[in-house]
Design an enzyme around this catalytic site. Structure first.
Site, short mmCIF file in Angstrom:
data_model
loop_
_atom_site.label_atom_id
_atom_site.label_comp_id
_atom_site.label_asym_id
_atom_site.label_seq_id
_atom_site.Cartn_x
_atom_site.Cartn_y
_atom_site.Cartn_z
N ARG A 105 -7.91 15.23 -10.68
CA ARG A 105 -8.88 14.36 -11.35
C ARG A 105 -9.58 15.10 -12.48
O ARG A 105 -9.90 14.52 -13.50
CB ARG A 105 -9.91 13.89 -10.31
CG ARG A 105 -11.03 13.07 -10.86
CD ARG A 105 -11.95 12.62 -9.75
NE ARG A 105 -11.29 11.76 -8.81
CZ ARG A 105 -11.53 11.72 -7.50
NH1 ARG A 105 -12.43 12.53 -6.97
NH2 ARG A 105 -10.89 10.90 -6.71
N TYR A 106 -9.84 16.39 -12.26
CA TYR A 106 -10.54 17.19 -13.26
C TYR A 106 -9.54 18.17 -13.88
O TYR A 106 -8.61 18.62 -13.20
CB TYR A 106 -11.65 18.01 -12.58
CG TYR A 106 -12.69 17.20 -11.86
CD1 TYR A 106 -13.67 16.52 -12.56
CD2 TYR A 106 -12.70 17.15 -10.46
CE1 TYR A 106 -14.65 15.81 -11.88
CE2 TYR A 106 -13.67 16.44 -9.78
CZ TYR A 106 -14.65 15.77 -10.49
OH TYR A 106 -15.61 15.06 -9.82
N ARG A 109 -9.10 21.79 -11.86
CA ARG A 109 -8.95 21.95 -10.41
C ARG A 109 -8.21 20.77 -9.80
O ARG A 109 -8.32 19.65 -10.28
CB ARG A 109 -10.30 22.15 -9.72
CG ARG A 109 -11.35 21.10 -10.01
CD ARG A 109 -12.73 21.76 -9.96
NE ARG A 109 -13.85 20.82 -9.90
CZ ARG A 109 -14.41 20.27 -10.98
NH1 ARG A 109 -13.92 20.49 -12.18
NH2 ARG A 109 -15.45 19.48 -10.84
N CYS A 118 -6.88 15.87 11.63
CA CYS A 118 -8.18 16.54 11.73
C CYS A 118 -8.45 16.85 13.20
O CYS A 118 -7.91 16.20 14.08
CB CYS A 118 -9.30 15.61 11.24
SG CYS A 118 -9.22 15.24 9.47
N CYS A 122 -14.11 11.36 12.04
CA CYS A 122 -15.47 10.88 11.79
C CYS A 122 -15.42 9.38 11.53
O CYS A 122 -14.55 8.90 10.80
CB CYS A 122 -16.05 11.59 10.57
SG CYS A 122 -15.99 13.39 10.69
N CYS A 125 -15.44 8.39 7.77
CA CYS A 125 -14.54 9.15 6.88
C CYS A 125 -14.12 8.34 5.65
O CYS A 125 -13.71 7.19 5.76
CB CYS A 125 -13.29 9.55 7.66
SG CYS A 125 -12.07 10.41 6.64
N ARG A 127 -11.52 9.02 3.89
CA ARG A 127 -10.05 8.93 3.85
C ARG A 127 -9.52 8.34 5.16
O ARG A 127 -8.41 8.64 5.59
CB ARG A 127 -9.42 10.31 3.61
CG ARG A 127 -9.72 10.87 2.24
CD ARG A 127 -8.59 11.74 1.70
NE ARG A 127 -8.93 12.23 0.38
CZ ARG A 127 -9.42 13.46 0.13
NH1 ARG A 127 -9.58 14.33 1.11
NH2 ARG A 127 -9.74 13.81 -1.09
N ASP A 286 -19.59 7.06 0.98
CA ASP A 286 -18.55 6.37 0.21
C ASP A 286 -18.31 4.97 0.77
O ASP A 286 -18.60 4.68 1.93
CB ASP A 286 -17.24 7.17 0.25
CG ASP A 286 -17.34 8.45 -0.57
OD1 ASP A 286 -17.81 8.38 -1.72
OD2 ASP A 286 -16.95 9.52 -0.06
N ASP A 323 -19.60 10.02 -5.44
CA ASP A 323 -18.23 10.02 -5.92
C ASP A 323 -17.91 8.60 -6.35
O ASP A 323 -17.85 7.69 -5.51
CB ASP A 323 -17.28 10.50 -4.80
CG ASP A 323 -16.09 11.27 -5.36
OD1 ASP A 323 -15.60 10.88 -6.43
OD2 ASP A 323 -15.68 12.26 -4.73
N LYS A 330 -17.23 12.94 -9.31
CA LYS A 330 -18.55 13.09 -8.68
C LYS A 330 -19.63 13.22 -9.75
O LYS A 330 -19.44 13.90 -10.75
CB LYS A 330 -18.55 14.34 -7.81
CG LYS A 330 -17.61 14.23 -6.62
CD LYS A 330 -17.66 15.47 -5.75
CE LYS A 330 -16.64 15.39 -4.63
NZ LYS A 330 -15.24 15.48 -5.12
C1 LIG Z 1 -14.47 16.43 -4.94
C2 LIG Z 1 -13.25 16.71 -5.72
C3 LIG Z 1 -13.08 17.93 -6.38
C4 LIG Z 1 -14.09 19.03 -6.30
O1 LIG Z 1 -15.21 18.75 -7.07
P1 LIG Z 1 -16.31 19.89 -7.23
O2 LIG Z 1 -17.41 19.18 -7.96
O3 LIG Z 1 -15.69 21.00 -8.01
O4 LIG Z 1 -16.70 20.35 -5.87
C5 LIG Z 1 -11.94 18.12 -7.12
N1 LIG Z 1 -11.00 17.18 -7.21
C6 LIG Z 1 -11.13 16.00 -6.60
C7 LIG Z 1 -10.04 15.00 -6.75
C8 LIG Z 1 -12.26 15.72 -5.82
O5 LIG Z 1 -12.38 14.54 -5.20
#
Ligand SMILES: *Cc1c(COP(=O)(O)O)cnc(C)c1O
Length: 362
Positions: A105-106, A109, A118, A122, A125, A127, A286, A323, A330
């Protein structure tokens, strides 16, 4: 990796604490729910997985209808009612899943989801439609493709192991995965999101910790929601990890009836910090199906954080995040302390609620 990435789902025999409760009848037999709720819970179990570890079961007071641990793990018929706003993929993972097991998404990362199981399930959850004993782990071929995806993209700086709970992997498989990630030159950090050390601390063994050894920084993010979860055994597991040089962070989900109270959250955050765990995120609930009973409003969350700001150390302050549905990521949604006066000057609110002009007039 040539072996299949099979998680250890049937390790129950090995657990000194006993067997994980997985069926409605197990919960009844353990005295955690009344027998007259058996049918109701079986109906929920047909839709969403149940797992309550012995450590978690021991924390539940069946005589307390508002028990904050039972609320998180004991199913309720309310889960079968999905509101209009709720959706199977509440944070839009699918919109950003280029290949199986990866959510990107980012730019810098990715999430890597090696398993779908798991140690506990929960009831809130996000997911919940994806996890459970029926969900397959990535096959060796799929995992290899996911690692290739990461290797081919130098912009990826961090890999976040999520799931499912990645610490459900057998230590040998986990070690192989960490070693494969450790060998990717452009990665700076490997992050692991897990609930295992909280809900089954005895499984944080020397072998598991050794599997996390790497040249790169390996951060472990624990999921904890209520101070009752911070038992002596959990403290020991945290100590084993920090002694091994693993930095620990935590994430908490804001849950009505569990921790939607500044006093409870302050106690939780202090308990974490005292165990060398830095609170990282407080997640707004969520829009997962059948979870409306847990969700607060955002304004309520902000008011709780505002109250904590005055009472608890800065070390105890997580960042409150939402989120966004649709995969937009987020967003920090904590309280705002800046306003403008009528003549356009900046007003800043202190922890007592008093406003100050900044910069001061004199
Ligand atoms: C939550 C999440 C992250 C991590 O986000 P941070 O703000 O760096 O903790 C990275 N990728 C995805 C798809 C997420 O849902």
């Amino acid at each position: 990796m040539t072996d299949t990435l099979t998680p250890i789902e049937n390790r129950d025999e090995q657990s000194p604490a006993g067997r994980t409760l997985r069926r409605a009848s197990d919960l009844v037999d353990a005295g955690l729910v009344d027998r007259d709720r058996l049918i109701e819970i079986e109906r929920v179990a047909a839709r969403y997985a149940i797992a309550v570890t012995p450590d978690v079961a021991a924390l539940i007071d069946p005589a307390d209808p508002a028990d904050p641990i039972a609320a998180q793990f004991i199913p309720s018929a309310a889960e079968l009612t999905t509101t209009a706003a709720e959706r199977a993929d509440p944070i839009g993972d699918e919109a950003h899943a280029p290949i199986k097991g990866i959510v990107h998404r980012y730019p810098d990362r990715v999430l890597l989801k090696p398993v779908h199981v798991c140690p506990v399930y929960c009831r809130f959850c996000f997911r919940r439609e994806m996890v459970g004993p029926g969900g397959a782990a990535l096959t060796p071929v799929e995992l290899a493709a996911a690692l290739d995806y990461i290797r081919a993209r130098p912009a990826i700086w961090e890999v976040i192991l999520s799931g499912g709970d990645p610490l459900m992997l057998a230590p040998r498989r986990l070690a192989a995965l960490i070693a494969a990630l450790d060998a990717i030159p452009h990665l700076g950090v490997i992050r692991i999101h897990t609930r295992l050390p909280i809900v089954e601390p005895g499984r944080v063994t020397a072998r598991l910790i050794a599997a996390l050894a790497a040249e790169k920084a390996v951060f472990v993010v624990l999921h904890a929601n209520h101070p009752h979860e911070l038992t002596a055994a959990v403290g020991d597991a945290c100590r084993r990890m920090t002694r091994a040089g693993l930095p620990l962070l935590s994430q908490t989900v804001l849950l009505r009836g569990v921790n939607d109270d500044p006093g409870v959250l302050t106690e939780l955050m202090r308990g974490l910090v005292a165990r060398r765990v830095k609170p990282y995120y407080l997640h707004h609930g969520d829009l997962a199906p059948g979870t409306s009973r847990f969700r607060t409003g955002i304004a309520e969350g902000q008011a709780i954080l505002r109250a904590m700001r005055g009472d608890a150390s800065g070390l105890c302050q997580p960042s409150y995040v939402l989120d966004l549905p649709g995969g937009h990521g987020k967003v920090p949604v904590g309280p705002n302390y800046l306003t403008r006066s009528d003549d356009g000057r900046t007003l800043v609110e202190d922890f007592r609620g008093n406003r100050h002009i900044y910069p001061p007039a004199s």
